[in-house]
Write an enzyme that holds these catalytic residues in place. Structure first.
Site, PDB file in Angstrom:
ATOM      1  CE1 TYR A 101      -3.745   2.505   1.040  1.00  0.00           C
ATOM      2  CE2 TYR A 101      -1.856   3.622   2.026  1.00  0.00           C
ATOM      3  CZ  TYR A 101      -3.159   3.643   1.578  1.00  0.00           C
ATOM      4  OH  TYR A 101      -3.868   4.810   1.656  1.00  0.00           O
ATOM      5  CD  GLU A 189      -6.019   4.411  -0.887  1.00  0.00           C
ATOM      6  OE1 GLU A 189      -6.185   4.831   0.265  1.00  0.00           O
ATOM      7  OE2 GLU A 189      -6.881   3.785  -1.518  1.00  0.00           O
TER       8      GLU A 189
END
Ligand code: GDP
Ligand code: MN
Length: 378
Positions: A101, A189
């Site tokens: 991530y 993101e």
């Protein structure tokens, strides 16, 4: 304003972040064509402005162009979290070694952008954040310095990233920082950022949330807005210059000024009610704008009563009253309305309303209590 995955990834790519080859399709035969061009197995991905598409069955692997077409047909008929799927992204499928991530957002407590990373990315990231927050590393980014290599090395260490990936991880972090700065986003993101079996880092998913207050600096991005994904009433409100956000309660609110609108919702909540919306008609609203606002509120079937709370400074209460009369004299079978008007030209407003036999209430709290009672049908 949130961007679709395919739009976000195109922006990533402009800033040097590697993404899989692929294109977006509006229909299944187009999806098949893209799969043919890619000449490899593909992943067909629902483009909706919602997370959790994978879990909802909106991300599927296709071994052949025929299968891509079949899966695209299926996905294009789905709704995911109440959003209809109108487009699919067809990307070359990737063999995944590990899902990371990586994200940049603003930390309100630190008053700084932060870069967030985890070696356990993917669809369970929320779970990881909750159960094992130590697996998520976070570092503030000094705005004037930006993302520095030593800092990303620390981040790599914090998530136990093997040393051979440090350099590409730094370059991707730097790219993401450029996206953040130059596109004026509040969230950028990559989840997952994958390590492929071949040993490359690749942004498999992308999410960008633009800062609405900075959109005037990015006219080209305004064109990316997907109105299919937005509440019709909110679109209508934006057209007439009213700030409206639909909520889940049953007391419709019409207020002037964002601060008073928030306070009004607080007071409704305080007395046990639930606001149906946030609505700010703005300063100095005309009768037409007031009429439009009231129409918007009444179009929501959940609304069982309306609380009008106006404190006239620049806004003239009589102008507001005229706008309300325009609607209230036309709409039959309407829900009960409680009106509290104070300040600039309040007396004239009361007279206008009285002529139509519409009552007003003097106290803000009494008005709120009354509106809640009426919404309950008491
Ligand atoms: P989200 O569920 O909306 O976050 O959609 P993502 O694009 O993140 O996809 C969800 C999951 O699908 C990823 O975490 C991967 O595990 C899987 N996935 C997506 N693309 C591929 C791919 O090309 N190959 C493989 N093997 N899995 C993929
Ligand atoms: Mn994802």
């Amino acid at each position: 304003m949130r961007l679709h995955e395919y739009q976000s990834k195109q922006i990533f790519s402009k800033f040097g972040i590697p993404i899989p080859r692929g294109r977006v399709a509006n229909n299944a035969s187009n999806a098949r064509q893209i799969a043919e061009e890619l000449m490899t197995k593909v992943v067909v991905k629902a483009q909706v402005l919602s997370g959790g598409r994978g879990k909802a069955g909106g991300i599927l692997l296709a071994e052949s162009p025929e299968m891509a077409e079949t899966l695209a047909t299926k996905i294009l008929s789905m709704t995911i979290n109440q959003l209809p799927v109108h487009k699919v992204l067809v990307d070359e499928a990737v063999d995944i070694e590990q899902e990371l991530y990586l994200g940049i957002t603003i930390d309100r407590e630190l008053c700084l952008p932060v870069i967030i990373a985890s070696a356990q990315g993917g669809v369970e990231i929320e779970d990881t954040a909750q159960k094992t927050p130590e697996k998520i590393a976070k570092m503030p980014i000094p705005i004037l310095l930006g993302v520095k290599e030593y800092q990303i090395r620390n981040l790599s260490l914090a998530i136990d990233l093997p040393k051979k990936y440090w350099r590409p991880f730094f370059l991707i972090s730097q790219g993401l920082w450029q996206v953040f700065r130059q596109t004026d986003v509040v969230l950028a993101e990559i989840n997952p950022l994958v390590i492929t079996e071949k040993g490359d880092l690749l942004a498999l998913d992308g999410k960008i949330e633009l800062d609405d207050n900075a959109l005037f600096r990015h006219e080209e991005l305004l064109e990316l807005r997907d109105l299919d994904m937005e509440d019709e009433v909110e679109i209508e409100a934006r057209k007439v210059g009213i700030s409206y956000i639909r909520l889940n309660g049953n007391v419709g609110c019409m207020v002037n000024g964002a601060g008073l609108a928030m306070a009004t919702m607080d007071v409704i909540k305080h007395f046990g009610g639930e606001p149906a919306n946030f609505l700010d008609i703005g300063g100095g609203a005309s009768a037409e704008k007031v009429a439009a606002a009231l129409r918007l509120i009444l179009s929501d079937p959940k609304v069982k009563s309306v609380l009008v709370n106006i404190f006239g400074g620049i806004t003239r209460c009589d102008e507001v009253a005229r706008g309300m009369v325009q609607i209230l004299t036309k709409v039959s079978n309407r829900v009960p309305i409680v009106i509290r008007l104070e300040g600039n030209h309040a007396r004239e407003a009361q007279e206008i309303l009285m002529q139509q036999h519409i009552q007003t209430v003097v106290s803000f709290t009494e008005a709120a209590k009354e509106a809640i009672k009426l919404a309950r049908g008491e």
